[in-house]
Design a protein around this motif. Structure first.
Motif, PDB file in Angstrom:
ATOM      1  N   VAL A 251       0.719  -1.382  -0.079  1.00  0.00           N
ATOM      2  CA  VAL A 251      -0.181   0.031  -0.041  1.00  0.00           C
ATOM      3  C   VAL A 251       1.023   1.268   0.138  1.00  0.00           C
ATOM      4  N   VAL A 253       1.135   5.499   1.523  1.00  0.00           N
ATOM      5  CA  VAL A 253       0.701   6.238   2.252  1.00  0.00           C
ATOM      6  C   VAL A 253       1.389   7.618   1.858  1.00  0.00           C
ATOM      7  N   ALA A 283       0.401   3.407   7.662  1.00  0.00           N
ATOM      8  CA  ALA A 283      -0.318   2.501   6.940  1.00  0.00           C
ATOM      9  C   ALA A 283      -1.472   2.020   7.719  1.00  0.00           C
ATOM     10  N   TYR A 286      -3.856   4.882   9.350  1.00  0.00           N
ATOM     11  CA  TYR A 286      -4.854   5.371   8.448  1.00  0.00           C
ATOM     12  C   TYR A 286      -5.726   4.228   7.819  1.00  0.00           C
ATOM     13  N   LYS A 288      -4.931   1.421   6.224  1.00  0.00           N
ATOM     14  CA  LYS A 288      -4.810   1.007   4.747  1.00  0.00           C
ATOM     15  C   LYS A 288      -4.627  -0.353   4.580  1.00  0.00           C
TER      16      LYS A 288
END
Length: 398
Positions: A251, A253, A283, A286, A288
């Protein structure tokens, strides 16, 4: 692919008297969604995990390779690892660093005994210059990530995590070139394939993210992020293979999310992390990653952040978390307006950092004035309370 778990175990044995075994810390007050633990490699010798890979690589060089001397390229952390390891073995070292590398990393590299060559651009530009100087001076090149021995050294982190916390559900690490995540993922998946392993990149430098998504190595035209340690245009061939095989997901950020994570580590854990080190925590913070209710280890890969950059990062983190807010208020140009605004702010428990008051200019109401005010607040809910109170008192926010 030649790297095996046995080689990572060998690296762990070789490095036992060279590195610190950084013990896992449970991180409270990070999120209510999962149990967060930190692997604090920012407390490592040189302030970064990089000393593991460079230390093991240099220990495996032939006498002829050591005699020639070594060269490396780095955004700063690998530089320090190579410099320290080379000095330990009595080897001369030359390090190419991008000219945007934090001053603290440059000076630390020199302090560990290396000769430093500053190169205009980013990591990839320093890499190309290092290859040129390698050929010109007949030096031994120590790659920062795309090398089996370097990856094996970084993989020792995975062994330490499982030795200390065998019931971990997920491990999260930042990705620049991919050496750290490759080694950790190989070690963990070889010992327990049920454990999830996730990678995190900065939105401004998503080379591995794009490469895995497209199924081929992608070279980005440009990269830009406050996480200088993972500011890499193109991942390695070996690391791309290992990550494609062993990592569950990658992912990205934003810089603002990274800044917020750095601030969170400072305030709740009393821990200093650089951008790359805080990216895994960002990550998780938030949302993710699918780690709700899980035991998650975030690898804080380094803490070598320049003090001047840290100051700017803290400010961004305060803004991102609603701890600092700028309001622009339209007033009537008459006595008592500033007092009324100040009273509302004081009554709601906010603190004023700075105030700028000016009369309206051309094209605005001739009887208006504008107040630009910067506040220290608790969170976004607090900001909304103050804004609502100002509007209820007849003030216009612009």
């Amino acid at each position: 692919m030649m790297l095996t778990l046995d080689k990572i175990y060998h690296a762990s044995y070789v490095l036992k008297d060279v590195i610190r075994q950084t013990h896992i810390v449970k991180a409270s007050a990070i999120t209510d969604d999962c149990e967060v633990y930190l692997k604090p490699e920012n407390l490592q010798i040189t302030g970064s995990f990089k000393v593991r890979g460079s230390g093991y690589k240099i220990s495996q060089l032939s006498e002829e390779e050591k005699e020639r001397g070594v060269i490396a390229c780095s955004a700063g952390n690998h530089a320090q690892g190579v410099a320290l390891a080379a000095t330990k073995y009595g080897i001369k070292s030359l390090i190419c660093l991008p000219d945007g590398a934090p001053i603290s990393k440059v000076e630390a590299t020199k302090g560990y005994g290396a000769e430093v060559c500053m190169v205009k651009g980013v990591y990839d530009d320093a890499y190309n210059e290092a290859l040129r100087l390698r050929d010109e001076k007949n030096l031994t090149f120590i790659h920062p990530f795309d090398d089996e021995n370097v990856i094996a050294g970084q993989g020792t982190i995975g062994l330490e995590i499982l030795n200390e916390m065998p019931n971990v559900d997920a491990v999260v690490a930042a990705i620049g070139g991919g050496g750290l995540l490759s080694g950790v993922a190989l070690a963990i998946k070889s010992l327990n394939p049920n454990i999830k392993v996730y990678g995190v990149q900065a939105e401004g430098a998503p080379s591995m993210y794009e490469s895995v998504k497209q199924g081929k190595i992608v070279s980005l035209d440009k990269v830009s992020t406050i996480a200088d340690g993972i500011q890499v245009k193109e991942p390695g061939e070996h690391t791309f293979e290992y990550i494609s095989k062993y990592v569950d997901d990658i992912v990205t950020v934003s810089d603002d999310e990274i800044a917020s994570a750095i601030l969170k580590l400072i305030e709740t854990q009393k821990m200093i992390a650089e951008g790359a080190g805080a990216a895994p925590l960002a990550a998780v913070m938030y949302n993710k990653l699918p780690v709700k209710g899980k035991k998650v280890v975030c690898i804080v890969s380094g803490g070598n952040i320049d003090v001047t950059i840290l100051n700017r990062v803290i400010k961004r983190g305060l803004i991102m978390s609603g701890r600092q807010q700028t309001l622009c208020i339209q007033l009537q140009d008459k006595p008592g307006q500033l007092l009324a605004v100040s009273k509302i702010i004081a009554d709601h428990g906010a603190n004023v950092i700075s105030v700028h008051h000016e009369r309206a200019g051309e094209g605005t109401d001739v009887t208006a004035a504008y107040l630009r005010i910067i506040l220290e607040t608790r969170n976004f809910e607090h900001v909304n309370e103050i804004s609502k109170a100002l509007k209820s008192a007849g003030f216009k926010l612009v």
